[in-house]
Design an enzyme around this catalytic site. Structure first.
Site, PDB file in Angstrom:
ATOM      1  N   HIS A 102       0.846  -1.201   0.000  1.00 57.92           N
ATOM      2  CA  HIS A 102       0.000   0.000   0.000  1.00 57.92           C
ATOM      3  C   HIS A 102       0.876   1.244   0.000  1.00 57.92           C
ATOM      4  CE1 HIS A 102      -4.001  -1.814   1.685  1.00 57.92           C
ATOM      5  NE2 HIS A 102      -3.591  -2.389   0.576  1.00 57.92           N
TER       6      HIS A 102
ATOM      7  N   TYR B  81      -9.491   5.046   7.299  1.00 61.04           N
ATOM      8  CA  TYR B  81      -9.661   5.440   8.704  1.00 61.04           C
ATOM      9  C   TYR B  81     -10.799   6.447   8.712  1.00 61.04           C
ATOM     10  CZ  TYR B  81      -5.168   3.365  10.034  1.00 61.04           C
ATOM     11  OH  TYR B  81      -4.137   2.484  10.282  1.00 61.04           O
TER      12      TYR B  81
ATOM     13  N   PRO C 189      -4.165   0.358  18.774  1.00 56.59           N
ATOM     14  CA  PRO C 189      -3.862  -0.119  17.412  1.00 56.59           C
ATOM     15  C   PRO C 189      -4.026   0.920  16.295  1.00 56.59           C
ATOM     16  CG  PRO C 189      -5.920  -1.082  18.211  1.00 56.59           C
ATOM     17  CD  PRO C 189      -5.329  -0.336  19.354  1.00 56.59           C
TER      18      PRO C 189
ATOM     19  N   LYS D  13       1.280   0.115  15.123  1.00 55.67           N
ATOM     20  CA  LYS D  13       2.706   0.122  15.475  1.00 55.67           C
ATOM     21  C   LYS D  13       3.200  -1.073  16.295  1.00 55.67           C
ATOM     22  CE  LYS D  13       4.033   3.897  13.553  1.00 55.67           C
ATOM     23  NZ  LYS D  13       3.798   3.381  12.208  1.00 55.67           N
TER      24      LYS D  13
ATOM     25  N   TYR E  79       3.752   6.921   9.780  1.00 57.79           N
ATOM     26  CA  TYR E  79       2.911   5.763   9.490  1.00 57.79           C
ATOM     27  C   TYR E  79       3.716   4.650   8.815  1.00 57.79           C
ATOM     28  CZ  TYR E  79      -1.328   3.180   8.432  1.00 57.79           C
ATOM     29  OH  TYR E  79      -2.301   2.209   8.378  1.00 57.79           O
TER      30      TYR E  79
HETATM   31  P1  RFL Z   1       2.882 -11.316  21.569  1.00 57.57           P
HETATM   32  O1  RFL Z   1       2.508 -11.420  20.156  1.00 57.57           O
HETATM   33  O2  RFL Z   1       1.814 -11.118  22.579  1.00 57.57           O
HETATM   34  O3  RFL Z   1       3.689 -12.626  21.912  1.00 57.57           O
HETATM   35  C1  RFL Z   1       3.990 -13.022  23.237  1.00 57.57           C
HETATM   36  C2  RFL Z   1       4.059 -14.534  23.266  1.00 57.57           C
HETATM   37  O4  RFL Z   1       4.425 -14.954  24.579  1.00 57.57           O
HETATM   38  C3  RFL Z   1       3.576 -16.025  24.967  1.00 57.57           C
HETATM   39  N1  RFL Z   1       3.560 -16.058  26.434  1.00 57.57           N
HETATM   40  C4  RFL Z   1       4.347 -16.890  27.155  1.00 57.57           C
HETATM   41  N2  RFL Z   1       5.223 -17.838  26.794  1.00 57.57           N
HETATM   42  C5  RFL Z   1       5.836 -18.523  27.775  1.00 57.57           C
HETATM   43  N3  RFL Z   1       5.612 -18.317  29.086  1.00 57.57           N
HETATM   44  C6  RFL Z   1       4.739 -17.387  29.510  1.00 57.57           C
HETATM   45  N4  RFL Z   1       4.535 -17.185  30.810  1.00 57.57           N
HETATM   46  C7  RFL Z   1       4.059 -16.635  28.522  1.00 57.57           C
HETATM   47  N5  RFL Z   1       3.134 -15.630  28.566  1.00 57.57           N
HETATM   48  C8  RFL Z   1       2.850 -15.301  27.300  1.00 57.57           C
HETATM   49  C9  RFL Z   1       2.255 -15.704  24.303  1.00 57.57           C
HETATM   50  O5  RFL Z   1       1.431 -16.859  24.169  1.00 57.57           O
HETATM   51  C10 RFL Z   1       2.710 -15.159  22.963  1.00 57.57           C
HETATM   52  O6  RFL Z   1       2.852 -16.168  21.994  1.00 57.57           O
HETATM   53  O7  RFL Z   1       3.958 -10.168  21.830  1.00 57.57           O
HETATM   54  P2  RFL Z   1       5.147  -9.580  20.878  1.00 57.57           P
HETATM   55  O8  RFL Z   1       5.949 -10.700  20.304  1.00 57.57           O
HETATM   56  O9  RFL Z   1       5.798  -8.527  21.670  1.00 57.57           O
HETATM   57  O10 RFL Z   1       4.382  -8.942  19.630  1.00 57.57           O
HETATM   58  C11 RFL Z   1       3.566  -7.805  19.789  1.00 57.57           C
HETATM   59  C12 RFL Z   1       2.395  -7.839  18.811  1.00 57.57           C
HETATM   60  O11 RFL Z   1       1.724  -9.089  18.926  1.00 57.57           O
HETATM   61  C13 RFL Z   1       1.404  -6.704  19.049  1.00 57.57           C
HETATM   62  O12 RFL Z   1       2.076  -5.524  19.360  1.00 57.57           O
HETATM   63  C14 RFL Z   1       0.514  -6.447  17.819  1.00 57.57           C
HETATM   64  O13 RFL Z   1      -0.377  -7.507  17.567  1.00 57.57           O
HETATM   65  C15 RFL Z   1      -0.286  -5.159  17.997  1.00 57.57           C
HETATM   66  N6  RFL Z   1      -1.189  -4.879  16.869  1.00 57.57           N
HETATM   67  C16 RFL Z   1      -0.710  -4.335  15.681  1.00 57.57           C
HETATM   68  N7  RFL Z   1       0.621  -4.147  15.517  1.00 57.57           N
HETATM   69  C17 RFL Z   1       1.099  -3.712  14.310  1.00 57.57           C
HETATM   70  O14 RFL Z   1       2.312  -3.532  14.175  1.00 57.57           O
HETATM   71  N8  RFL Z   1       0.282  -3.448  13.228  1.00 57.57           N
HETATM   72  C18 RFL Z   1      -1.061  -3.633  13.324  1.00 57.57           C
HETATM   73  O15 RFL Z   1      -1.772  -3.454  12.321  1.00 57.57           O
HETATM   74  C19 RFL Z   1      -1.615  -4.045  14.588  1.00 57.57           C
HETATM   75  N9  RFL Z   1      -2.927  -4.251  14.739  1.00 57.57           N
HETATM   76  C20 RFL Z   1      -2.543  -5.163  16.984  1.00 57.57           C
HETATM   77  C21 RFL Z   1      -3.411  -4.818  15.883  1.00 57.57           C
HETATM   78  C22 RFL Z   1      -3.062  -5.797  18.108  1.00 57.57           C
HETATM   79  C23 RFL Z   1      -4.423  -6.064  18.179  1.00 57.57           C
HETATM   80  N10 RFL Z   1      -4.880  -6.747  19.322  1.00 57.57           N
HETATM   81  C24 RFL Z   1      -5.720  -7.880  19.277  1.00 57.57           C
HETATM   82  C25 RFL Z   1      -4.238  -6.503  20.603  1.00 57.57           C
HETATM   83  C26 RFL Z   1      -4.762  -5.065  15.957  1.00 57.57           C
HETATM   84  C27 RFL Z   1      -5.273  -5.666  17.101  1.00 57.57           C
HETATM   85  C28 RFL Z   1      -6.773  -5.875  17.132  1.00 57.57           C
HETATM   86  C1  PHB Z   2      -5.074  -4.480  10.835  1.00 52.32           C
HETATM   87  O1  PHB Z   2      -4.832  -4.791   9.655  1.00 52.32           O
HETATM   88  O2  PHB Z   2      -5.531  -5.308  11.645  1.00 52.32           O
HETATM   89  C2  PHB Z   2      -4.811  -3.103  11.259  1.00 52.32           C
HETATM   90  C3  PHB Z   2      -4.332  -2.178  10.338  1.00 52.32           C
HETATM   91  C4  PHB Z   2      -4.112  -0.874  10.722  1.00 52.32           C
HETATM   92  C5  PHB Z   2      -4.366  -0.497  12.019  1.00 52.32           C
HETATM   93  C6  PHB Z   2      -4.826  -1.419  12.950  1.00 52.32           C
HETATM   94  C7  PHB Z   2      -5.067  -2.727  12.563  1.00 52.32           C
HETATM   95  O3  PHB Z   2      -4.176   0.795  12.382  1.00 52.32           O
END
Ligand code: RFL
Ligand code: PHB
Length: 388
Positions: free
Chosen positions: A72, A200, A290, A294, A382
């Site tokens: 994109h 957005y 979110p 980031k 971004y």
């Molecule tokens: P994670 O992915 O939470 O991974 C942590 C891992 O540790 C495990 N764990 C354990 N393992 C062993 N012993 C324990 N005691 C443990 N406790 C936990 C867990 O099971 C897991 O597998 O953290 P990490 O690696 O720091 O990664 C961070 C990302 O996952 C997170 O920041 C993103 O998902 C946030 N996020 C987004 N980030 C982006 O860069 N771009 C996006 O578009 C974006 N959209 C989002 C998002 C997060 C969302 N939610 C659901 C919170 C959209 C959503 C809706």
């Molecule tokens: C997503 O693809 O899940 C997503 C993309 C952009 C955002 C948040 C979530 O700002």
């Protein structure tokens, strides 16, 4: 067991760290408390910054992303139904990649197994010990047997609800946080997104985001109350609200909803991101709402800094980069915090907002869509600031 770096958590942070260390000739063991199937199917992020997509390719896990990911070169901002495009190509000559976090996780797990690196799933009762000694230890149970890993360093990559951050003694960490009085209801739907790029959408009914995982699978979000019960949102209500918040600017095809969930919105940082020989990386140290997309990108940023510091330690016995780990990460972390907070506060409805606040948001949105300087400021952040 004995290893150089014990990694707790197989999310984007832990798996990428293991790969970077492997390339530098440093051994690690990853332990994860969930199953492989669970982590490979957890629906989360979907947007990868310019430099982070390049990193995935450089470390040899970008092949499927290059085939299946969607590039994109801009986003749309909807203001009560009027769409304005922010053109990243013209403004900063960079793009973002649409590719699901669970796909990144699958690619990294596959690579880890091909590297023959230890990766233990479904561990229980994880604890960390002697963090400030030269030989910190991780204890846990795996397949019913108590285990101990003796490490040189421990990487706490266990996400926001993990055990590493709370294992640091009281008084060491300072917490900076903000809760938002709303959440996001997110769905995955087997239908095409309303536009080939993200929308957005700021509306009087609240914020909505229209994104995708592919051109036939939409990822759609609605601002909702923070304590909302998902049962109060039957599919028909979700579609009706998504239609209204698009304001007729595009056609929204409706499809089968294959996943549905509510995400709370929070900004959170701990300082420092280290204690003795325990280093926190990714969501274990910081959370962003979110809106700025980031979280996963920040997780990658932290582990690049950490792997470089560990490499300097093993190559030339230098520990200055390890000592400086937290400071080196926190500048990026705070840029992303500020950006995510700013995107959140200009786009959402707030419970106690005044008419003045709404006019101010509209003026901010008008400015970023009309002024080249302002849209460039948004675009630069971004698509992601490059690592130093
Ligand atoms: P994670 O992915 O939470 O991974 C942590 C891992 O540790 C495990 N764990 C354990 N393992 C062993 N012993 C324990 N005691 C443990 N406790 C936990 C867990 O099971 C897991 O597998 O953290 P990490 O690696 O720091 O990664 C961070 C990302 O996952 C997170 O920041 C993103 O998902 C946030 N996020 C987004 N980030 C982006 O860069 N771009 C996006 O578009 C974006 N959209 C989002 C998002 C997060 C969302 N939610 C659901 C919170 C959209 C959503 C809706
Ligand atoms: C997503 O693809 O899940 C997503 C993309 C952009 C955002 C948040 C979530 O700002």
């Amino acid at each position: 067991m004995r290893t150089q770096v014990g990694i707790i958590g197989a999310g984007p942070a832990g798996l990428m760290l293991a790969r970077l260390l492997h390339l530098a000739g440093i051994e690690s063991v990853i332990i994860e408390n969930r199953s492989r199937n669970y982590i490979e199917n957890r629906v989360r992020a979907g947007l990868i910054e310019h430099w982070a997509a390049d990193l995935l390719t450089e470390v040899g896990v970008g092949e499927r992303m290059q085939r299946e990911g969607i590039l994109h070169w801009g986003i749309n901002i909807g203001i009560n139904g009027d769409l304005h495009r922010i053109d990243f190509k013209v403004l900063v000559d960079k793009r973002v990649t649409i590719y699901g976090q669970q796909e990144v996780v699958k690619d990294l797990v596959e690579r880890r197994l091909a590297d023959s690196g230890p990766l233990l799933f479904e561990v229980d009762g994880v604890s960390v010990h002697e963090m400030t000694s030269q030989r910190p230890k991780i204890r846990f149970t795996h397949q019913g047997r108590a285990q101990e890993i003796e490490c040189d360093f421990i990487a706490g990559c266990d996400g926001f609800h993990g055990i590493t951050r709370p294992s640091i003694p009281d008084g060491v960490l300072t917490v900076f946080e903000r809760d938002y009085p709303f959440g996001w209801l997110g769905i995955l739907s087997e239908s095409p997104p309303p536009d080939h790029e993200l929308i957005y959408s700021y509306t009087d009914r609240g914020f909505a985001l229209y994104t995708m995982r592919s051109m036939s699978l939409s990822r759609l979000y609605l601002q909702c109350d923070h304590d909302e019960d998902i049962d109060g949102w039957p599919d028909a209500r979700i579609w009706s609200e998504l239609q209204k918040r698009l304001g007729g600017s595009r056609k929204l095809a409706e499809g089968k909803i294959v996943q549905k969930g509510i995400t709370p919105m929070r900004s959170f940082v701990v300082e420092p991101m280290q204690h003795g020989r325990l280093f926190l990386a990714g969501d274990s140290a910081h959370i962003v709402p979110p809106t700025g997309a980031k979280g996963m990108n920040l997780a990658f940023g932290d582990v690049v800094v950490l792997s470089r510091a560990l490499e300097a330690f093993y190559r030339s016995k230098r520990d200055d980069r390890l000592e400086n780990y937290s400071a080196a990460c926190l500048r990026r972390v705070w840029y992303a915090q500020r950006f995510s907070w700013w995107m959140t506060q200009i786009l959402h409805r707030f419970p106690n907002e005044s008419a003045f606040d709404r006019r101010r948001q509209l003026s901010d949105l008008d400015y970023i869509t009309r002024s080249q300087a302002a849209s460039k400021m948004l675009a630069e952040q971004y698509v992601g600031l490059p690592l130093d």
